[in-house]
Design a protein around this motif. Structure first.
Motif, PDB file in Angstrom:
ATOM      1  N   PRO A  46      -8.392   6.595  -1.461  1.00  0.00           N
ATOM      2  CA  PRO A  46      -9.483   5.645  -1.185  1.00  0.00           C
ATOM      3  C   PRO A  46     -10.843   6.102  -1.722  1.00  0.00           C
ATOM      4  CG  PRO A  46      -8.893   6.839   0.811  1.00  0.00           C
ATOM      5  CD  PRO A  46      -7.878   7.215  -0.231  1.00  0.00           C
ATOM      6  N   GLU A  47     -10.947   7.402  -2.077  1.00  0.00           N
ATOM      7  CA  GLU A  47     -12.238   7.898  -2.600  1.00  0.00           C
ATOM      8  C   GLU A  47     -12.444   7.492  -4.063  1.00  0.00           C
ATOM      9  OE1 GLU A  47      -9.591   9.592  -1.734  1.00  0.00           O
ATOM     10  OE2 GLU A  47      -8.984  10.689  -3.532  1.00  0.00           O
ATOM     11  N   ARG A  48     -11.429   6.935  -4.686  1.00  0.00           N
ATOM     12  CA  ARG A  48     -11.553   6.547  -6.103  1.00  0.00           C
ATOM     13  C   ARG A  48     -12.073   5.116  -6.215  1.00  0.00           C
ATOM     14  NH1 ARG A  48      -7.243   8.752 -10.235  1.00  0.00           N
ATOM     15  NH2 ARG A  48      -7.257  10.971  -9.728  1.00  0.00           N
ATOM     16  N   THR A  49     -13.388   4.990  -6.251  1.00  0.00           N
ATOM     17  CA  THR A  49     -13.989   3.646  -6.243  1.00  0.00           C
ATOM     18  C   THR A  49     -14.910   3.399  -7.438  1.00  0.00           C
ATOM     19  OG1 THR A  49     -15.804   4.482  -4.900  1.00  0.00           O
ATOM     20  CG2 THR A  49     -13.962   3.472  -3.722  1.00  0.00           C
ATOM     21  N   GLN A  50     -15.067   4.416  -8.299  1.00  0.00           N
ATOM     22  CA  GLN A  50     -15.985   4.244  -9.428  1.00  0.00           C
ATOM     23  C   GLN A  50     -15.225   3.855 -10.688  1.00  0.00           C
ATOM     24  OE1 GLN A  50     -18.413   7.674 -10.293  1.00  0.00           O
ATOM     25  NE2 GLN A  50     -20.280   6.515  -9.868  1.00  0.00           N
ATOM     26  N   PHE A  51     -15.987   3.375 -11.685  1.00  0.00           N
ATOM     27  CA  PHE A  51     -15.371   2.988 -12.955  1.00  0.00           C
ATOM     28  C   PHE A  51     -15.995   3.767 -14.103  1.00  0.00           C
ATOM     29  CE2 PHE A  51     -14.718  -0.414 -10.014  1.00  0.00           C
ATOM     30  CZ  PHE A  51     -13.362  -0.623 -10.155  1.00  0.00           C
ATOM     31  N   LEU A  52     -15.159   4.026 -15.094  1.00  0.00           N
ATOM     32  CA  LEU A  52     -15.629   4.654 -16.320  1.00  0.00           C
ATOM     33  C   LEU A  52     -15.686   3.557 -17.380  1.00  0.00           C
ATOM     34  CD1 LEU A  52     -16.408   7.269 -17.786  1.00  0.00           C
ATOM     35  CD2 LEU A  52     -13.981   7.622 -18.296  1.00  0.00           C
ATOM     36  N   LEU A  87     -12.819   8.262  -9.765  1.00  0.00           N
ATOM     37  CA  LEU A  87     -12.629   7.135 -10.690  1.00  0.00           C
ATOM     38  C   LEU A  87     -11.362   6.328 -10.380  1.00  0.00           C
ATOM     39  CD1 LEU A  87     -13.596   8.875 -14.065  1.00  0.00           C
ATOM     40  CD2 LEU A  87     -14.901   7.100 -12.854  1.00  0.00           C
ATOM     41  N   ALA A  88     -11.528   5.007 -10.329  1.00  0.00           N
ATOM     42  CA  ALA A  88     -10.376   4.117 -10.130  1.00  0.00           C
ATOM     43  C   ALA A  88      -9.772   3.689 -11.456  1.00  0.00           C
ATOM     44  CB  ALA A  88     -10.806   2.881  -9.335  1.00  0.00           C
ATOM     45  N   ALA A  89     -10.615   3.449 -12.462  1.00  0.00           N
ATOM     46  CA  ALA A  89     -10.116   2.876 -13.716  1.00  0.00           C
ATOM     47  C   ALA A  89     -11.107   3.104 -14.846  1.00  0.00           C
ATOM     48  CB  ALA A  89      -9.866   1.372 -13.554  1.00  0.00           C
ATOM     49  N   SER A 122      -3.603   7.444 -18.019  1.00  0.00           N
ATOM     50  CA  SER A 122      -2.263   7.676 -17.465  1.00  0.00           C
ATOM     51  C   SER A 122      -2.123   9.100 -16.929  1.00  0.00           C
ATOM     52  CB  SER A 122      -1.187   7.439 -18.525  1.00  0.00           C
ATOM     53  OG  SER A 122      -1.263   6.121 -19.001  1.00  0.00           O
ATOM     54  N   GLU A 123      -2.650  10.048 -17.689  1.00  0.00           N
ATOM     55  CA  GLU A 123      -2.504  11.454 -17.282  1.00  0.00           C
ATOM     56  C   GLU A 123      -3.250  11.767 -15.989  1.00  0.00           C
ATOM     57  OE1 GLU A 123      -2.116  13.228 -21.853  1.00  0.00           O
ATOM     58  OE2 GLU A 123      -3.967  13.573 -20.704  1.00  0.00           O
ATOM     59  N   ASN A 124      -4.239  10.938 -15.655  1.00  0.00           N
ATOM     60  CA  ASN A 124      -5.102  11.255 -14.524  1.00  0.00           C
ATOM     61  C   ASN A 124      -5.042  10.239 -13.392  1.00  0.00           C
ATOM     62  OD1 ASN A 124      -6.887  13.755 -15.335  1.00  0.00           O
ATOM     63  ND2 ASN A 124      -6.648  12.496 -17.176  1.00  0.00           N
ATOM     64  N   GLY A 125      -4.050   9.382 -13.409  1.00  0.00           N
ATOM     65  CA  GLY A 125      -3.892   8.427 -12.312  1.00  0.00           C
ATOM     66  C   GLY A 125      -4.939   7.325 -12.294  1.00  0.00           C
ATOM     67  N   LEU A 126      -5.603   7.087 -13.436  1.00  0.00           N
ATOM     68  CA  LEU A 126      -6.558   5.983 -13.536  1.00  0.00           C
ATOM     69  C   LEU A 126      -5.855   4.781 -14.166  1.00  0.00           C
ATOM     70  CD1 LEU A 126      -8.451   8.545 -13.458  1.00  0.00           C
ATOM     71  CD2 LEU A 126      -9.982   7.273 -14.953  1.00  0.00           C
ATOM     72  N   LEU A 127      -6.316   3.588 -13.831  1.00  0.00           N
ATOM     73  CA  LEU A 127      -5.815   2.402 -14.520  1.00  0.00           C
ATOM     74  C   LEU A 127      -6.666   2.154 -15.762  1.00  0.00           C
ATOM     75  CD1 LEU A 127      -5.143   0.021 -11.501  1.00  0.00           C
ATOM     76  CD2 LEU A 127      -3.556   1.571 -12.673  1.00  0.00           C
ATOM     77  N   LEU A 128      -6.059   1.519 -16.765  1.00  0.00           N
ATOM     78  CA  LEU A 128      -6.824   1.084 -17.942  1.00  0.00           C
ATOM     79  C   LEU A 128      -6.952  -0.435 -17.875  1.00  0.00           C
ATOM     80  CD1 LEU A 128      -8.183   1.650 -20.706  1.00  0.00           C
ATOM     81  CD2 LEU A 128      -5.953   1.196 -21.751  1.00  0.00           C
TER      82      LEU A 128
END
Ligand SMILES: *Cc1c(COP(=O)(O)O)cnc(C)c1O
Length: 438
Positions: free
Chosen positions: A136-142, A217-219, A248-254
């Motif tokens: 739940p701490e992953r709420t930011q975007f790159l 980071l979420a995505a 993919s390597e870091n559990g982020l969505l694209l």
């Protein structure tokens, strides 16, 4: 008639990013095929070739018989019903068609009423996905500098932080992380070529940034290969491929925002194909209905959807009143059918070749810094900001409708444009720049 309409408009209506008492708009009296019939505030009438496809959307031109028919047929059945608890043929058929066309693995569809809203939904989905994965701490975007993803608050937050509208709403726009613009690429013999050293350096920054911040980071959200409203920047497919791998390597969505690039505009059906990647989430809009009605869609992978369904909430937290509007869905189905039957690949390839020839003379003008073509997109970049009202008027005097911004005069003509239309667009832009900027 134009004069009266324009004077009633002024001071009453806001236009995009324009003051209430800004430059007078032109009045549209008709639109057919690639032509707009326009009137100016001084009463002058113009028949202009549309170089803008009404902001990337009218890919089949105006008043296309097949699209007109689809709209009227659906209006004869029903124009709108709520999507809560109900479904209908246009929505199901359009979703089936989108899933069949989309990059591999995008199996679920959420209809939104504009591109910005589909981006909001994509961002919500990414955050809900991370929650569902127990992060739940992953709420930011790159996001990318120079990007554009829409005008609503969350969409604004992932637009370029300087050129976007962050400064006007300091405490309201969420703080995101940004990568530099990926290195520029040029079409050489049908391939997008970039400087390998620049690409390697950019990938280094990507890896370093994600390595350091992945727990927030979420995505990663990008416009694949072509950044549109943020500066018409064509970039290296290798950067997109790296974003896919690092996500993919870091559990982020694209998330690929294909709202401008989708449906063939860049020479691929979806621009992510330039890098041979499939995103976890994709947004489409603009050309989806052939420019007839406002409709966008967010597609996502089965894996992402399964996490939402398996989470305590079970649902994606969004549901617009006009979700999956039947008129819009029916026209979109007809538009996708036309793309296939009219042969968008040949249309776009022909327009691209035509634009490369037609815009080349402008590149010789002193005011012009660069010109570039990708698919059915042509860009003339000046060294200084464009005098927008003067260039617009000068191009109209030469029979072409353009809408420049910043230092860019660009065109993405309807796919039905003839070789003569493309030549006219090139000549009109050349003449307007020469006349106004020398
Ligand atoms: C136009 C655009 C949007 C916003 O779409 P609207 O329908 O104007 O809300 C989002 N992303 C990209 C890449 C766009 O070009």
């Amino acid at each position: 008639m134009s004069r009266d309409l324009i004077s009633r408009d002024r001071g009453l209506l806001w236009h995009p990013y324009a003051p209430l008492d800004g430059d007078a708009p032109y009045a549209v009296h008709g639109a057919s095929g690639t032509r707009l019939s326009l009137g100016a505030a001084d009463g002058t009438q113009f028949e202009a070739v549309d170089a803008m496809s009404s902001w990337w959307s009218a890919v089949h031109g105006y008043r296309h018989p097949a699209l007109d028919r689809a709209l009227l047929d659906q209006a004869g059945r029903f124009s709108h019903v709520m999507f809560g608890g109900l479904t209908h043929e246009p929505a199901v058929q359009l979703a089936e068609r989108l899933v069949a066309l989309a990059p591999e693995g995008l199996d679920h569809v959420f209809f939104a009423d504009s591109g910005s809203v589909s981006v909001e939904v994509a961002l919500k989905l990414a955050v809900q996905y991370q929650q569902g994965c127990g992060r739940p701490e992953r709420t930011q975007f790159l996001a990318l500098r120079g990007g554009y993803h829409g005008d609503t608050f969350a969409a604004m937050s992932v637009c370029d932080p300087v050129d976007g509208m962050h400064a006007a709403f300091p405490s309201l726009v969420a703080r995101q992380r940004f990568l530099p613009r990926p290195p520029a690429a040029r079409l050489v013999g049908g391939e997008l070529v970039a400087d390998p050293a620049e690409v390697a350096a950019w990938i280094g920054i990507l890896e370093e940034t994600v390595g350091r911040h992945r727990d927030e980071l979420a995505a990663i959200i990008v416009e694949p290969v072509l950044q549109g409203a943020g500066g018409m920047h064509v970039y290296a497919p290798a950067a997109l491929a790296a974003a896919r791998r690092v996500a993919s390597e870091n559990g982020l969505l694209l998330i690929c925002d294909e709202i401008a690039t989708g449906f063939g505009r860049t020479g691929k059906l979806f621009a992510s194909e330039w890098a041979g990647v499939a995103p976890d989430i994709m947004c489409v809009g603009k050309a989806l209905t052939g420019g007839y009605l406002t409709l966008a869609a967010m597609l996502c992978s089965a894996g992402v959807a399964a996490v939402i369904t398996g989470s305590p909430l079970r649902t994606l937290l969004h549901g617009p009143t006009f979700m999956a509007n039947p008129l819009a869905c029916a026209v979109a189905c007809a538009s996708l059918e036309l793309l296939a039957s009219a042969g968008w690949q040949e249309q776009v390839a022909r327009i691209g070749a035509g634009l490369a020839d037609a815009l080349a003379p402008a590149a010789g003008l002193a005011a012009v810094r660069d010109f570039r073509v990708l698919g059915a997109v042509g860009v003339v970049e000046l060294s200084a900001p464009v005098n927008v009202p003067a260039v617009t008027r000068a191009a109209l005097e030469h029979g072409v409708w353009v809408r420049p911004f910043r230092n860019l005069i660009y065109t993405m003509p309807p796919y039905i444009s003839t070789s003569q239309d493309i030549a006219a667009i090139g000549a009109g832009i050349h003449a307007a720049v020469a006349q106004v900027h020398g």
